[in-house]
Design a protein around this motif. Structure first.
Motif, mmCIF file in Angstrom:
data_model
loop_
_atom_site.group_PDB
_atom_site.id
_atom_site.type_symbol
_atom_site.label_atom_id
_atom_site.label_comp_id
_atom_site.label_asym_id
_atom_site.label_seq_id
_atom_site.Cartn_x
_atom_site.Cartn_y
_atom_site.Cartn_z
ATOM 1 N N VAL A 148 0.877 -1.169 0.000
ATOM 2 C CA VAL A 148 0.000 0.000 0.000
ATOM 3 C C VAL A 148 0.914 1.219 0.000
ATOM 4 N N SER A 149 0.885 1.973 -1.090
ATOM 5 C CA SER A 149 1.786 3.115 -1.235
ATOM 6 C C SER A 149 1.091 4.399 -0.810
ATOM 7 N N ILE A 150 1.832 5.225 -0.077
ATOM 8 C CA ILE A 150 1.293 6.466 0.468
ATOM 9 C C ILE A 150 2.064 7.656 -0.090
ATOM 10 N N ASP A 151 1.535 8.861 0.130
ATOM 11 C CA ASP A 151 2.163 10.066 -0.424
ATOM 12 C C ASP A 151 3.220 10.662 0.510
ATOM 13 N N GLY A 152 3.709 9.861 1.445
ATOM 14 C CA GLY A 152 4.823 10.252 2.300
ATOM 15 C C GLY A 152 5.800 9.101 2.382
ATOM 16 N N GLY A 153 6.491 8.982 3.528
ATOM 17 C CA GLY A 153 7.437 7.892 3.687
ATOM 18 C C GLY A 153 8.620 8.288 4.536
ATOM 19 N N MET A 154 9.817 7.852 4.141
ATOM 20 C CA MET A 154 11.003 8.083 4.956
ATOM 21 C C MET A 154 11.362 9.555 5.076
ATOM 22 N N THR A 155 10.833 10.390 4.212
ATOM 23 C CA THR A 155 11.107 11.820 4.333
ATOM 24 C C THR A 155 10.387 12.436 5.531
ATOM 25 N N PRO A 193 11.522 8.600 9.173
ATOM 26 C CA PRO A 193 12.646 7.712 8.855
ATOM 27 C C PRO A 193 12.899 6.637 9.905
ATOM 28 N N ARG A 194 12.023 6.500 10.890
ATOM 29 C CA ARG A 194 12.340 5.629 12.021
ATOM 30 C C ARG A 194 12.299 4.145 11.669
ATOM 31 N N TYR A 195 11.490 3.757 10.668
ATOM 32 C CA TYR A 195 11.478 2.335 10.307
ATOM 33 C C TYR A 195 12.759 1.952 9.587
ATOM 34 N N ILE A 196 13.210 2.793 8.672
ATOM 35 C CA ILE A 196 14.437 2.464 7.944
ATOM 36 C C ILE A 196 15.660 2.543 8.867
ATOM 37 N N LEU A 197 15.583 3.360 9.925
ATOM 38 C CA LEU A 197 16.687 3.474 10.874
ATOM 39 C C LEU A 197 16.675 2.376 11.930
ATOM 40 N N TYR A 198 15.510 2.158 12.552
ATOM 41 C CA TYR A 198 15.427 1.302 13.733
ATOM 42 C C TYR A 198 14.462 0.117 13.580
ATOM 43 N N GLN A 199 13.823 -0.032 12.418
ATOM 44 C CA GLN A 199 12.748 -1.024 12.248
ATOM 45 C C GLN A 199 11.661 -0.802 13.301
ATOM 46 N N SER A 200 11.343 0.451 13.541
ATOM 47 C CA SER A 200 10.375 0.815 14.571
ATOM 48 C C SER A 200 8.977 0.325 14.219
ATOM 49 N N GLN A 201 8.277 -0.129 15.227
ATOM 50 C CA GLN A 201 6.931 -0.655 15.032
ATOM 51 C C GLN A 201 5.878 0.445 15.169
ATOM 52 N N TYR A 202 4.852 0.369 14.319
ATOM 53 C CA TYR A 202 3.732 1.312 14.358
ATOM 54 C C TYR A 202 2.437 0.561 14.102
ATOM 55 N N GLU A 203 1.337 1.165 14.541
ATOM 56 C CA GLU A 203 0.015 0.716 14.127
ATOM 57 C C GLU A 203 -0.581 1.754 13.191
ATOM 58 N N GLY A 222 6.565 3.880 1.253
ATOM 59 C CA GLY A 222 6.698 5.300 0.996
ATOM 60 C C GLY A 222 6.924 5.584 -0.482
ATOM 61 N N ARG A 223 7.004 6.866 -0.812
ATOM 62 C CA ARG A 223 7.080 7.306 -2.202
ATOM 63 C C ARG A 223 8.502 7.546 -2.689
ATOM 64 N N CYS A 224 9.485 7.422 -1.805
ATOM 65 C CA CYS A 224 10.862 7.736 -2.198
ATOM 66 C C CYS A 224 11.469 6.642 -3.079
ATOM 67 N N CYS A 225 12.472 7.035 -3.830
ATOM 68 C CA CYS A 225 13.144 6.112 -4.740
ATOM 69 C C CYS A 225 14.187 5.308 -3.966
ATOM 70 N N GLU A 226 13.699 4.531 -3.004
ATOM 71 C CA GLU A 226 14.511 3.662 -2.158
ATOM 72 C C GLU A 226 13.683 2.433 -1.833
ATOM 73 N N SER A 227 14.214 1.235 -2.090
ATOM 74 C CA SER A 227 13.438 0.031 -1.793
ATOM 75 C C SER A 227 13.194 -0.125 -0.292
ATOM 76 N N GLY A 228 14.050 0.470 0.534
ATOM 77 C CA GLY A 228 13.872 0.388 1.979
ATOM 78 C C GLY A 228 12.935 1.430 2.545
ATOM 79 N N ASP A 229 12.341 2.258 1.670
ATOM 80 C CA ASP A 229 11.433 3.305 2.150
ATOM 81 C C ASP A 229 10.088 2.687 2.495
ATOM 82 N N LEU A 230 10.004 2.173 3.705
ATOM 83 C CA LEU A 230 8.792 1.544 4.213
ATOM 84 C C LEU A 230 8.429 2.183 5.548
#
Length: 432
Positions: free
Chosen positions: A320-327, A330-340, A359-367
């Motif tokens: 499910v792609s959203i209009d934001g992301g790691m920008t 960035p806490r998931y790509i940094l720490y694998q932080s959990q969210y609901e 997320g929308r960034c050109c990075e496969s890790g942008d989740l």
């Protein structure tokens, strides 16, 4: 049942925060959008203030760790609530000063303060510097002398405590870039040097053992270690330090399985350790500072996004792609932080759709999250990611030249804009 007590499902079946319909907020202010519940923020501030009164007879002050979320509006709120501020850069200090925050209630942290930052903070009349190393101690003493002023300082001490948190956010152990080590004698050497500095007054010590901590025992142990150091400084120098900053790092509820300790319970048990040690070591009870950041603003915030696509890869996963992301987070790509997360316009429906939020960034890790259970969604739905009030806006970037989102505060169900959304013109403002 909602994750946090300031969230509701309203009569339209929409997610609401602090009484405000998130779908209406998204329509009025656009997405991505940071939303902060002011009533929740003030409630937690008042709890900390009350705990200082109850546990320490009012001899203390909670300092909001502004690195968690810093803008002029939050500084104004902290001032109105009688809080102090912990700043870690010239930019955070400048923001506080522009918001009219009293400099005497500010403590300046950081492991590598620049000459310009030190000079600016001295010009502001800041309350305390938290000195990290001998080079800073010498530079601060010299600069204060040049400015013909005197400044109170705390020494940042590494108490050697393992906080059982992510390795990137543990800061109290000996192998840390922050502070003076006890084990090597470095901390005692620093205390002696500070006591003999011409333009500095060593009033106390500071420690911080990490972030997102759910146990009370590490905080109790840190308090005992720090009071033991105050006793040792008195024995070796004859000077009894009068202030103790025990830092922050109290955990919050990011997902249902998180079980943070009630903050007033933390305050009670740590104060018991403080009073016990003071009696044992024959110390005058020091003025106590604490530095809550995440625990004040984390659960008070959420981020709204518009869903752009739903991409199913059979037998693999659904993106499910959203209009934001790691920008903006960035806490998931940094720490694998959990969210609901919640599909805000379908909050009353079953959350049985397992997805990866991309997320929308050109990075496969942008989740933002993998394996998240949300409501069935389609493009155009609004997704709310919960407990994003801390370290989201403050860590946001313009990677891929993506403008940073707006920030809206909600009070008594009514929203107001606190930070404008960046424009494309903002992105090139400093380009030549």
């Amino acid at each position: 049942m909602m994750l946090n007590d300031n969230l509701q499902i309203n009569a339209a079946g929409h997610l609401a925060i602090g009484g405000a319909d998130t779908i209406a907020l998204a329509e009025e202010f656009g997405t991505p959008l940071y939303v902060m519940d002011e009533d929740k923020i003030r409630q937690v501030c008042r709890m900390y203030k009350s705990s200082i009164e109850t546990c320490y007879g009012g001899n203390g002050l909670p300092l909001f760790a502004s690195k968690a979320f810093c803008c002029k509006e939050i500084c104004r709120i902290m001032n109105e609530e009688g809080m102090g501020l912990d700043v870690v850069s010239g930019g955070e200090l400048y923001t506080a000063m522009q918001a009219g925050f009293p400099a005497k209630r500010i403590q300046f942290h950081g492991n590598n303060k620049t000459q310009d930052e030190i000079s600016y903070a001295l010009s502001c009349g800041i309350g305390h510097f938290v000195v990290d190393n001998l080079s800073e101690l010498e530079l601060l003493d010299e600069t204060a002398g040049e400015k013909h002023c005197h400044v109170d300082i705390l020494l940042r001490i590494k108490p050697g405590i393992d906080a059982h948190t992510h390795q990137f956010i543990r800061t109290g152990q000996i192998d840390s870039k922050f502070g003076f080590a006890l084990e090597t004698g470095e901390a005692m050497d620093a205390a002696k040097a500070a006591i003999h500095a011409k333009n500095l007054t060593l009033t106390g010590v500071h420690c911080h053992i990490g972030s997102q901590i759910f146990e009370i025992q590490p905080f109790e142990l840190a308090a005992k270690v720090m009071l033991g150091f105050i006793r040792d400084v008195r024995a070796e120098t004859g000077v009894e330090l009068q202030e103790l900053n025990l830092g922050g790092g109290f955990g919050i509820k990011y997902v249902e399985n998180d079980q943070p300790v009630p903050y007033d319970r933390y305050m009670e048990l740590v104060s018991n350790a403080v009073h016990m040690c003071c009696n044992e070591y024959d110390l005058t009870a020091p003025k106590i500072y604490i530095e809550p950041g995440r625990s004040i603003v984390g659960e008070a915030g959420l981020t709204l996004y518009k869903i752009g696509s739903v991409k199913q890869i059979p037998n693999i996963r659904t993106y499910v792609s959203i209009d934001g992301g790691m920008t903006d987070n960035p806490r998931y790509i940094l720490y694998q932080s959990q969210y609901e997360a919640v599909v805000a316009n379908k909050a009353n429906e079953s959350a049985d759709f397992e997805v990866t939020i991309a997320g929308r960034c050109c990075e496969s890790g942008d989740l933002i999250q993998e394996g998240a259970k949300i409501q069935r969604c389609i493009p155009g739905d609004i997704l709310a990611v919960l407990s994003t009030g801390a370290y989201n806006y403050s860590m946001a970037s313009n990677y891929n030249r993506v403008p940073r989102p707006a920030v809206v505060f909600v009070k008594d169900g009514a929203p107001r804009l606190a930070v404008r959304r960046e424009s494309y013109e903002d992105l090139i403002r400093n380009d030549i």
